[in-house]
Write a protein that holds these residues in place. Structure first.
Motif, PDB file in Angstrom:
ATOM      1  N   ALA A  40       2.600  13.993  30.148  1.00  0.00           N
ATOM      2  CA  ALA A  40       2.499  14.472  28.769  1.00  0.00           C
ATOM      3  C   ALA A  40       1.876  13.403  27.866  1.00  0.00           C
ATOM      4  N   ASN A  98      -0.483  11.390  28.742  1.00  0.00           N
ATOM      5  CA  ASN A  98      -1.939  11.470  28.941  1.00  0.00           C
ATOM      6  C   ASN A  98      -2.537  12.592  28.098  1.00  0.00           C
ATOM      7  N   SER A  99      -1.813  13.685  27.982  1.00  0.00           N
ATOM      8  CA  SER A  99      -2.286  14.777  27.135  1.00  0.00           C
ATOM      9  C   SER A  99      -2.234  14.369  25.663  1.00  0.00           C
ATOM     10  N   ARG A 113      -5.164  12.443  24.340  1.00  0.00           N
ATOM     11  CA  ARG A 113      -6.338  13.288  24.071  1.00  0.00           C
ATOM     12  C   ARG A 113      -6.182  13.979  22.707  1.00  0.00           C
ATOM     13  N   GLY A 114      -4.971  14.439  22.447  1.00  0.00           N
ATOM     14  CA  GLY A 114      -4.721  15.089  21.156  1.00  0.00           C
ATOM     15  C   GLY A 114      -4.988  14.148  19.995  1.00  0.00           C
TER      16      GLY A 114
END
Ligand SMILES: NC(=O)c1ccc[n+]([C@@H]2O[C@H](COP(=O)([O-])OP(=O)(O)OC[C@H]3O[C@@H](n4cnc5c(N)ncnc54)[C@H](O)[C@@H]3O)[C@@H](O)[C@H]2O)c1
Length: 270
Positions: A171, A173-174, A177-178
């Motif tokens: 999460a 890593n996501s 990006r956000g």
């Protein structure tokens, strides 16, 4: 000119929770190595940790080397503490340009029989804590004209096997990006570092003395990494040398994830 000259850096989890290596007096973990290396490169560093004594030990090591650092207690599972940590960095040093959140915990039992309360605790520290530090740090970094953020993920983010730790890191890593997409036009970069098997305080505390012998044969480079090797990747991502890098991760794993069979490798000839 040093690579982080005139920058203010906040390192959450900048203490070290584990024994030192044999023959060393100061215990070095990823967070402490990151704080010390960035201070050597000119950053003024606010070190926060749930253990004030440990944060102070890192700050003292930096000051002893001629750097600038302050320490404060802040548990990232507390929203008030995350807000106070950011406020303290800004009030001590006048601005905030850089943030590293190194905090991450792991339980010895990491399968689907884990108590739900332990699951909640891990997510509250590893994931919600990242969200909270970002929530308060980003507006200050934007206010300062931009900067860079590095979150400590793990190679566990891209490898299965656990019920809690790996998913919490995936999460993250996501999340980078956000942040990267949302704040690119504000001149804020956000990336993750994914350590592999590192001889850090966390590993020495949880894996004991036998960990190196147990895991070294599984690693293509034939040894665990050091916290300093993680810190150098973080320093690069924080520095202007990474000015066009955002929303991604760097593996620091000695080739572990590149190895398809994950079986013990033949002894390296050296
Ligand atoms: N060592 C490895 O093999 C390895 C591999 C992959 C990822 N990592 C990641 O590296 C990071 C930790 O490495 P380390 O060597 O610095 O570990 P560490 O266990 O020494 O932790 C660093 C500091 O975090 C603090 N901390 C723990 N919970 C906290 C909380 N709730 N709020 C604030 N501070 C808290 C501890 O007091 C400690 O001083 C974690 O994010 C971990 O997931 C480590």
């Amino acid at each position: 000119m040093k690579r982080l000259q005139n920058k203010v850096l906040l390192v959450a989890g900048g203490g070290a929770d584990g024994p030192p290596n044999k023959g060393e007096t100061l215990a070095i973990g990823n967070g402490r190595a990151i704080a010390m290396l960035c201070a050597r490169e000119g950053a003024r560093v606010m070190i926060t940790d749930r253990s004030l004594a440990s944060a102070q030990e890192t700050a003292a090591a930096i000051v002893a080397e001629g750097g600038v650092a302050q320490a404060m207690e802040a548990d990232v599972s507390s929203e008030a503490a995350c807000r106070a940590a950011v406020e303290a960095a800004v009030s001590q040093f006048g601005a905030l340009h850089l943030m590293v959140n190194n905090v991450g915990i792991v339980y010895p039992l990491d399968d689907f029989s884990i108590d739900t309360a332990d699951y909640d605790r891990l997510m509250s520290v590893n994931l919600r804590g990242q969200f909270l530090m970002l929530k308060y740090a980003i507006p200050e970094i934007v206010k300062a004209g931009g900067g860079a953020i590095v979150l400590n993920s793990s190679m566990a983010a891209i490898r299965g096997g656990g019920a809690t730790y790996g998913p919490s890191k995936a999460a993250i890593n996501s999340m980078v990006r956000g942040v990267a997409v949302r704040y690119a036009r504000d001149n804020v970069r956000c990336n993750a570092v994914m350590p592999g098997l590192i001889n850090s305080t966390l590993a020495r505390r949880t894996g004991g003395e036998g960990r190196d012998a147990a895991v070294a044969p599984l690693i293509p480079m034939g040894r665990q990494g050091t916290p300093w090797e993680v810190a150098h990747a973080v320093l690069f991502l924080l520095s202007d040398e990474a000015s066009y890098i955002t929303g991604t991760e760097i593996l620091v794993d000695g080739g572990f994830c590149a190895n398809i069979n994950l079986a013990p490798l033949p002894r390296l000839s050296r």
